[in-house]
Design an enzyme around this catalytic site. Sequence first.
Site, PDB file in Angstrom:
ATOM      1  N   GLU A  88       0.952  -1.207  -0.202  1.00 39.38           N
ATOM      2  CA  GLU A  88      -0.086  -0.020   0.013  1.00 39.38           C
ATOM      3  C   GLU A  88       0.864   1.270   0.047  1.00 39.38           C
ATOM      4  OE1 GLU A  88      -2.109  -0.960   3.653  1.00 39.38           O
ATOM      5  OE2 GLU A  88      -3.079  -2.679   2.674  1.00 39.38           O
TER       6      GLU A  88
ATOM      7  N   ALA B  68      -5.406  -4.109   0.897  1.00 37.97           N
ATOM      8  CA  ALA B  68      -6.111  -5.264   1.393  1.00 37.97           C
ATOM      9  C   ALA B  68      -4.727  -6.199   1.737  1.00 37.97           C
ATOM     10  CB  ALA B  68      -6.820  -6.074   0.262  1.00 37.97           C
ATOM     11  N   GLU B  69      -4.454  -6.319   3.182  1.00 35.88           N
ATOM     12  CA  GLU B  69      -3.455  -7.106   3.668  1.00 35.88           C
ATOM     13  C   GLU B  69      -3.557  -8.520   3.039  1.00 35.88           C
ATOM     14  OE1 GLU B  69      -5.291  -4.818   5.142  1.00 35.88           O
ATOM     15  OE2 GLU B  69      -3.586  -3.313   5.498  1.00 35.88           O
TER      16      GLU B  69
ATOM     17  N   GLN C 247       2.793  -1.823   6.026  1.00 36.70           N
ATOM     18  CA  GLN C 247       2.696  -0.382   6.525  1.00 36.70           C
ATOM     19  C   GLN C 247       2.778  -0.196   7.869  1.00 36.70           C
ATOM     20  OE1 GLN C 247      -0.983   2.523   5.242  1.00 36.70           O
ATOM     21  NE2 GLN C 247       0.788   2.529   3.564  1.00 36.70           N
ATOM     22  N   PHE C 248       1.959  -0.770   8.797  1.00 37.30           N
ATOM     23  CA  PHE C 248       1.991  -0.792  10.146  1.00 37.30           C
ATOM     24  C   PHE C 248       1.659  -2.229  10.875  1.00 37.30           C
ATOM     25  CE2 PHE C 248       1.316   3.891   9.389  1.00 37.30           C
ATOM     26  CZ  PHE C 248       2.143   4.253  10.225  1.00 37.30           C
ATOM     27  N   ASP C 249       2.326  -2.486  11.925  1.00 41.94           N
ATOM     28  CA  ASP C 249       2.018  -3.725  12.650  1.00 41.94           C
ATOM     29  C   ASP C 249       0.926  -4.297  12.494  1.00 41.94           C
ATOM     30  OD1 ASP C 249       1.577  -1.694  14.478  1.00 41.94           O
ATOM     31  OD2 ASP C 249       3.512  -1.725  14.793  1.00 41.94           O
TER      32      ASP C 249
ATOM     33  N   PHE D 204      -1.811  -3.424  11.436  1.00 39.52           N
ATOM     34  CA  PHE D 204      -2.569  -3.810   9.807  1.00 39.52           C
ATOM     35  C   PHE D 204      -2.225  -5.113   9.270  1.00 39.52           C
ATOM     36  CE2 PHE D 204      -2.577   1.279   9.052  1.00 39.52           C
ATOM     37  CZ  PHE D 204      -3.146   1.276  10.305  1.00 39.52           C
TER      38      PHE D 204
ATOM     39  N   PRO E 115      -4.788  -8.756   9.313  1.00 41.51           N
ATOM     40  CA  PRO E 115      -5.753  -9.541   8.466  1.00 41.51           C
ATOM     41  C   PRO E 115      -4.987 -10.488   7.167  1.00 41.51           C
ATOM     42  CG  PRO E 115      -6.398  -7.048   8.308  1.00 41.51           C
ATOM     43  CD  PRO E 115      -5.114  -7.264   9.203  1.00 41.51           C
TER      44      PRO E 115
ATOM     45  N   HIS F 250      -1.070   1.365  15.573  1.00 43.21           N
ATOM     46  CA  HIS F 250       0.101   1.781  14.864  1.00 43.21           C
ATOM     47  C   HIS F 250       1.369   1.315  15.548  1.00 43.21           C
ATOM     48  CE1 HIS F 250      -2.863   4.058  12.490  1.00 43.21           C
ATOM     49  NE2 HIS F 250      -2.070   4.205  11.723  1.00 43.21           N
TER      50      HIS F 250
END
Lengths: 338, 357
Positions: free
Chosen positions: A36, A66-67, A89-91, A93, A96, A136
């Site tokens: 992303e 969409a992870e 992007q972030f832990d 996140f 999913p 985050h």
Amino acid sequence: MTAVVAQESQLSLAGALNRALADALAADPTVLVFGEDVGALGGVFRVTDGLAARFGEQRVFDTPLAESGIVGTAIGMAMNGLRPVVEMQFDAFAYPAFEQITSHLAKLRNRTRGRVELPVVIRVPYGGGIGGVEHHCDSSEAYYTHTPGLRVVTPGTPDDAYRLLRDAIDSPDPVIFLEPKRRYWAKGPLSDERIGFDRAVVRRAGRDVTLIAYGPMVATALETAEAATEEGWDVEVVDLRSLAPFDDETVCASVVKTGRAVVVHEASGFGGYGAEVVARVTERCFHHLHAPVLRVTGFDIPYPPPKLEEHHLPSVDRILDAIGRLQWDDEVVGSCGA
Amino acid sequence: MARTRAPERTLLPSDEPLSLLRKDGTPVDDSPLSMPDDDVLVELHRRMVIGRRFDTQATALTKQGRLAVYPSSRGQEACEVGSVLALRPTDWLFPTYRDSVALVTRGVDPAETLTLLQGGWHLGYDPYEHRVGPQCTPLATNTLHAVGFAHAARLKGEDVAALVLLGDGATSEGDTHEALNFAGVWKAPVVFLVQNNGYAISVPMSKQNAAPSLAHKGVGYGVPSVLVDGNDVAAVHAVVREALESGGPTLIEALTYRIEAHTNADDATRYRTSDEVAAWLDRDPVDRLEAYLTSRGLLDHARRAAVAAEAEEFAASVRAKLNVDVEPSPEDLFEHVYATTPRHLREQAALLREELA
């Protein structure tokens, strides 16, 4: 022989990662970078800055947000001979994508008896200390290190960031690459000497106690070691770098030498990665220990809001306090209920 | 000068499922689909008969304790066989646990197909040998693998499409949504074939989905969508073939029914009626094609007997291969976890060896 990779004498950890990605993309046409906002924006932390422009949209591209999709398609691409490096992007996140990571990425080599190899790197900016809002700042290493089939590494310095990421991309096994986001802007020199996976390193030699740290806590541990000299303690700092597999040899050699150890991490302590380290050290070095192995970790709470995170994160003072509790009198060790 | 432009494939599925053969085997007059060639139809028939016999044999093997469990696909032969025979040799198949008939149709050794269910190991076949991804037990996760695989082929300049099989229940999973979205954005050459057999174990479609059809779910992703009669093997073959050749993604919903329970461990009488099953038996995919082939003179008594004999022979070979005790080596536990076995696993393997000594 160690050659200097960076012309600059100092490069930030994020800059070192950027250079590692660029060098890997240049060295191997099967390497892809996607996720992303990694394209035109260059990633929210600018780790992929300039890569899309240099290598084109076929090699470095933005995906839908969409992870699970990012990791699931990376698995398919790796099955078809490519080497995807994806960003979460972030832990928090990444959760999913957890099923794709644990049920498929980690297991496909084993399920197919070695016929399917998945050289996928999942970059996860992790940990707190940057004033981030909820979701985050998680430290998610225990989830991944508990999953056989994954390699989990985390650099504590720009030099390790470069070299570990090059190793991760070359690895035939999937790698969870945890990036300590509070250290993205920390600067240091770069070399091109490869580390090789699975190797911890002694960052600072000492005689009295071993601090075992990794990722964002390496710098804090080194700071603590300096402060400890004022108390007359000579502290050794071991940077694990590879959380899984675990380097028993380097860690145990240090603990055998010092006889005392403290494990430090940001993540909550209960069921955390530090518990594994303590267990291994206790099992292997019991007769060399002068005191119980202690942990200094984040509290067992959901990651707090920015204005409270300083109370949660292990500080130099809290680590110094733990060192002080290691009973410098060799005769008395960890009494129970006394 | 007028510019010619390829007609856009419609995103909306038809109101009624597309078909080529009515349930009594008579051809549909005004079908927009092209009837497969005679030799293809004859082969579809042969493979369906073999597939059904294989399915019956595998079910019998569970009763003999040779398989831990078997999810039957009886009744779904038109989907399994029709779609797989539409694949070009270079295309890939991404199946689920229910698609064993699809695997044997693709040429995977039946014993290797059943390794997972036999309990010897998680997978028996080499995915690269047959261009068949590992059978997937978590639902819908294979849809993303198929999209990634097909997109990689596109990036490498290879003319390879992927066919991913999923059930109606899998369309409720988030990965199906993400896979359709990725496929739509990337225009990846992937065919999603939903075998809608009416039930996700015991939960009926009415509690699973509120869209007019599962095929309608493609519209929102810009993925052309097709609704087809899943018990009409000629129609399934035709739509899958066309979708594979389109060069982009397609969502196909095939309406079918699993005649048996979810697995041999399930009791289907708790959630569906015998009248319903009987109604679907009346739409049997094998009978339907046989009626058509017979009317065309492509199938006679001798040919039928020959195919039946071949299916018996196939079943006998399955029995012979499965009628042996599988004793995997405990040392296998530590193999293939990583490319190179790390020290802690070597230590654990040594511990196990000691225990066994």
